[in-house]
Design a protein around this motif. Structure first.
Motif, PDB file in Angstrom:
ATOM      1  N   ARG A 195       0.829  -1.214   0.000  1.00  0.00           N
ATOM      2  CA  ARG A 195       0.000   0.000   0.000  1.00  0.00           C
ATOM      3  C   ARG A 195       0.859   1.257   0.000  1.00  0.00           C
ATOM      4  O   ARG A 195       0.523   2.263  -0.637  1.00  0.00           O
ATOM      5  CB  ARG A 195      -0.927  -0.012   1.213  1.00  0.00           C
ATOM      6  N   LYS A 196       1.982   1.198   0.702  1.00  0.00           N
ATOM      7  CA  LYS A 196       2.856   2.368   0.802  1.00  0.00           C
ATOM      8  C   LYS A 196       3.426   2.747  -0.563  1.00  0.00           C
ATOM      9  O   LYS A 196       3.553   3.937  -0.886  1.00  0.00           O
ATOM     10  CB  LYS A 196       3.985   2.089   1.798  1.00  0.00           C
ATOM     11  N   TYR A 197       3.782   1.727  -1.351  1.00  0.00           N
ATOM     12  CA  TYR A 197       4.432   1.986  -2.639  1.00  0.00           C
ATOM     13  C   TYR A 197       3.462   1.812  -3.804  1.00  0.00           C
ATOM     14  O   TYR A 197       3.892   1.556  -4.931  1.00  0.00           O
ATOM     15  CB  TYR A 197       5.632   1.052  -2.809  1.00  0.00           C
ATOM     16  N   ARG A 198       2.162   1.986  -3.552  1.00  0.00           N
ATOM     17  CA  ARG A 198       1.171   1.831  -4.613  1.00  0.00           C
ATOM     18  C   ARG A 198       1.388   2.872  -5.722  1.00  0.00           C
ATOM     19  O   ARG A 198       1.339   2.549  -6.912  1.00  0.00           O
ATOM     20  CB  ARG A 198      -0.242   1.961  -4.041  1.00  0.00           C
ATOM     21  N   ARG A 199       1.630   4.142  -5.342  1.00  0.00           N
ATOM     22  CA  ARG A 199       1.846   5.182  -6.354  1.00  0.00           C
ATOM     23  C   ARG A 199       3.095   4.894  -7.179  1.00  0.00           C
ATOM     24  O   ARG A 199       3.099   5.098  -8.405  1.00  0.00           O
ATOM     25  CB  ARG A 199       1.965   6.544  -5.688  1.00  0.00           C
ATOM     26  N   HIS A 200       4.142   4.414  -6.510  1.00  0.00           N
ATOM     27  CA  HIS A 200       5.358   4.076  -7.243  1.00  0.00           C
ATOM     28  C   HIS A 200       5.086   2.922  -8.221  1.00  0.00           C
ATOM     29  O   HIS A 200       5.599   2.907  -9.346  1.00  0.00           O
ATOM     30  CB  HIS A 200       6.468   3.676  -6.271  1.00  0.00           C
ATOM     31  N   ALA A 201       4.264   1.966  -7.782  1.00  0.00           N
ATOM     32  CA  ALA A 201       3.934   0.831  -8.641  1.00  0.00           C
ATOM     33  C   ALA A 201       3.141   1.277  -9.860  1.00  0.00           C
ATOM     34  O   ALA A 201       3.370   0.797 -10.975  1.00  0.00           O
ATOM     35  CB  ALA A 201       3.151  -0.215  -7.844  1.00  0.00           C
ATOM     36  N   ILE A 202       2.202   2.205  -9.673  1.00  0.00           N
ATOM     37  CA  ILE A 202       1.402   2.703 -10.794  1.00  0.00           C
ATOM     38  C   ILE A 202       2.289   3.409 -11.814  1.00  0.00           C
ATOM     39  O   ILE A 202       2.219   3.149 -13.026  1.00  0.00           O
ATOM     40  CB  ILE A 202       0.291   3.645 -10.280  1.00  0.00           C
ATOM     41  N   PHE A 203       3.161   4.279 -11.306  1.00  0.00           N
ATOM     42  CA  PHE A 203       4.057   5.011 -12.209  1.00  0.00           C
ATOM     43  C   PHE A 203       5.010   4.046 -12.917  1.00  0.00           C
ATOM     44  O   PHE A 203       5.210   4.126 -14.137  1.00  0.00           O
ATOM     45  CB  PHE A 203       4.849   6.052 -11.413  1.00  0.00           C
ATOM     46  N   GLY A 204       5.590   3.134 -12.156  1.00  0.00           N
ATOM     47  CA  GLY A 204       6.530   2.188 -12.751  1.00  0.00           C
ATOM     48  C   GLY A 204       5.877   1.268 -13.764  1.00  0.00           C
ATOM     49  O   GLY A 204       6.497   0.911 -14.773  1.00  0.00           O
ATOM     50  N   THR A 205       4.619   0.897 -13.512  1.00  0.00           N
ATOM     51  CA  THR A 205       3.914   0.027 -14.449  1.00  0.00           C
ATOM     52  C   THR A 205       3.699   0.706 -15.787  1.00  0.00           C
ATOM     53  O   THR A 205       3.910   0.106 -16.852  1.00  0.00           O
ATOM     54  CB  THR A 205       2.557  -0.398 -13.854  1.00  0.00           C
ATOM     55  N   PHE A 206       3.304   1.971 -15.763  1.00  0.00           N
ATOM     56  CA  PHE A 206       3.077   2.683 -17.028  1.00  0.00           C
ATOM     57  C   PHE A 206       4.404   2.932 -17.757  1.00  0.00           C
ATOM     58  O   PHE A 206       4.461   2.855 -18.986  1.00  0.00           O
ATOM     59  CB  PHE A 206       2.355   3.998 -16.773  1.00  0.00           C
ATOM     60  N   VAL A 207       5.461   3.222 -17.009  1.00  0.00           N
ATOM     61  CA  VAL A 207       6.766   3.415 -17.649  1.00  0.00           C
ATOM     62  C   VAL A 207       7.240   2.114 -18.281  1.00  0.00           C
ATOM     63  O   VAL A 207       7.703   2.088 -19.436  1.00  0.00           O
ATOM     64  CB  VAL A 207       7.794   3.936 -16.622  1.00  0.00           C
ATOM     65  N   ALA A 208       7.121   0.998 -17.537  1.00  0.00           N
ATOM     66  CA  ALA A 208       7.538  -0.294 -18.070  1.00  0.00           C
ATOM     67  C   ALA A 208       6.691  -0.689 -19.276  1.00  0.00           C
ATOM     68  O   ALA A 208       7.218  -1.225 -20.263  1.00  0.00           O
ATOM     69  CB  ALA A 208       7.438  -1.359 -16.982  1.00  0.00           C
ATOM     70  N   SER A 209       5.395  -0.389 -19.237  1.00  0.00           N
ATOM     71  CA  SER A 209       4.524  -0.717 -20.371  1.00  0.00           C
ATOM     72  C   SER A 209       4.910   0.082 -21.610  1.00  0.00           C
ATOM     73  O   SER A 209       4.877  -0.433 -22.728  1.00  0.00           O
ATOM     74  CB  SER A 209       3.063  -0.448 -20.006  1.00  0.00           C
ATOM     75  N   ALA A 210       5.285   1.339 -21.413  1.00  0.00           N
ATOM     76  CA  ALA A 210       5.708   2.161 -22.549  1.00  0.00           C
ATOM     77  C   ALA A 210       6.999   1.631 -23.167  1.00  0.00           C
ATOM     78  O   ALA A 210       7.198   1.717 -24.390  1.00  0.00           O
ATOM     79  CB  ALA A 210       5.895   3.608 -22.097  1.00  0.00           C
ATOM     80  N   ILE A 211       7.875   1.074 -22.325  1.00  0.00           N
ATOM     81  CA  ILE A 211       9.138   0.527 -22.828  1.00  0.00           C
ATOM     82  C   ILE A 211       8.927  -0.820 -23.504  1.00  0.00           C
ATOM     83  O   ILE A 211       9.517  -1.120 -24.547  1.00  0.00           O
ATOM     84  CB  ILE A 211      10.149   0.398 -21.676  1.00  0.00           C
TER      85      ILE A 211
END
Length: 253
Positions: A195-211
Motif C-alpha cells: 500500500r505504501k508503494y502503490r503510487r510508485h507501482a502505478i508510475f513504474g507500471t506505465f513506464v515499463a509498459s511504454a518501454i
C-alpha cells in the motif's frame, strides 16, 4: 547423489528438454501456414479504410503482406516454428528444471512448485491471448494516421516481428503477479509495504509498459498497464488476507 550422478541427471534433463523443443519446432514448422494465418488475422480484420485495398496487392488478396527480401519467407517460418516450440515445450522444460532442483527445496517450496509452474504457463498464455485481442485496436489507431494517398501495405517480416514481440511481451508481463505472490508467501513483502508503494507501482507500471510495447502508442501501453495494476491490487488483497490469518493464528496460540 555424487557429483557424477548429478551430472548424469543434468545431462538427462537437458536431453529431454532439447527433445521437447525439437518436437515443438517440428510441429511449428509443419503448422507454420496455419500459425501465419492466425498472425495475419488482426491485420485482415482492420477496416478497409486503414489498410490497402485489393487493387494494391497482386492477386487481389485484401490482407496480403508483402515480402521484400529473398530469405524473408524462410526467416518467418523459422521464427514461427521457434515461438511454437518455446510455447509447447515450456511446461516440459520447466518441469525438468524443477525435477533437477527438487531435492534441494524445502517441503513448503515443493508444495508450491507444481502449482506455480502451472499458473505461470496459464498466465503466459492468458497474456498472449489478451495481446491478440487488443492488437487490432492498436493497429487501427496507428494506421489511421496515414494521410490521403498513403496505403498501409505492411511488409511480412516487420509485421510478424511486431506481432510476435507484442504477444511475448504481454505474456511475460502477465508473470508479474506470480512473482509478487511468491514474494508475499515468502514474507518478503507485506500489505503495508504494497500500500505504501502503490503510487510508485502505478508510475513504474506505465513506464515499463511504454518501454515493453513495441509501438509505444497510448492505447497499447494502457492495455498492458491496466491489467497489471489490477493484478497488483489483487496481490494487495492476498497479502492482507495472509497477514490477518497469521495474526489470528498468533492470537489462538
Amino acid at each position: 547423489m555424487t557429483l557424477v550422478e548429478h551430472l548424469h541427471e543434468l545431462r538427462s534433463r537437458i536431453g529431454k528438454s532439447l527433445l521437447a523443443l525439437a518436437i515443438g519446432f517440428a510441429v511449428g514448422f509443419v503448422l507454420r501456414e496455419q500459425v501465419l494465418a492466425l498472425i495475419r488475422e488482426p491485420y485482415c480484420n482492420l477496416p478497409d479504410g486503414v489498410r490497402a485495398g485489393p487493387a494494391a496487392v497482386s492477386g487481389g488478396d485484401e490482407c496480403a503482406l508483402i515480402v521484400t527480401r529473398v530469405l524473408d519467407g524462410l526467416t518467418i517460418s523459422i521464427k514461427i516454428a521457434a515461438i511454437v516450440a518455446v510455447v509447447v515445450a515450456a511446461p516440459v522444460v520447466c518441469y525438468q528444471i524443477l525435477r533437477f532442483v527438487m531435492p534441494g527445496l524445502r517441503p513448503i517450496e515443493k508444495r508450491y512448485a507444481i502449482p506455480f509452474l502451472i499458473a505461470g504457463w496459464i498466465l503466459f498464455l492468458g497474456g498472449a491471448a489478451f495481446a491478440y485481442f487488443v492488437i487490432p485496436r492498436g493497429l487501427a489507431l496507428l494506421l489511421s494516421f496515414a494521410g490521403e494517398g498513403l496505403f498501409p501495405l505492411l511488409a511480412a517480416r516487420e509485421y510478424v516481428d511486431f506481432m510476435l514481440f507484442t504477444v511475448i511481451a504481454f505474456g511475460l508481463s502477465f508473470e508479474f503477479p506470480l512473482i509478487l505472490t511468491m514474494l508475499i508467501l515468502m514474507d518478503v513483502v507485506g500489505p503495508d509495504g504494497l500500500r505504501k508503494y502503490r503510487r510508485h507501482a502505478i508510475f513504474g507500471t506505465f513506464v515499463a509498459s511504454a518501454i515493453i510495447t513495441p509501438t509505444g502508442d497510448p492505447f497499447t501501453m494502457s492495455a498492458l498497464a491496466l491489467p497489471l495494476l489490477v493484478f497488483y491490487e489483487g496481490c494487495v488483497i492476498l497479502a492482507r488476507i495472509k497477514a490477518k490469518r497469521r495474526q489470528r493464528q498468533g492470537l489462538e496460540t
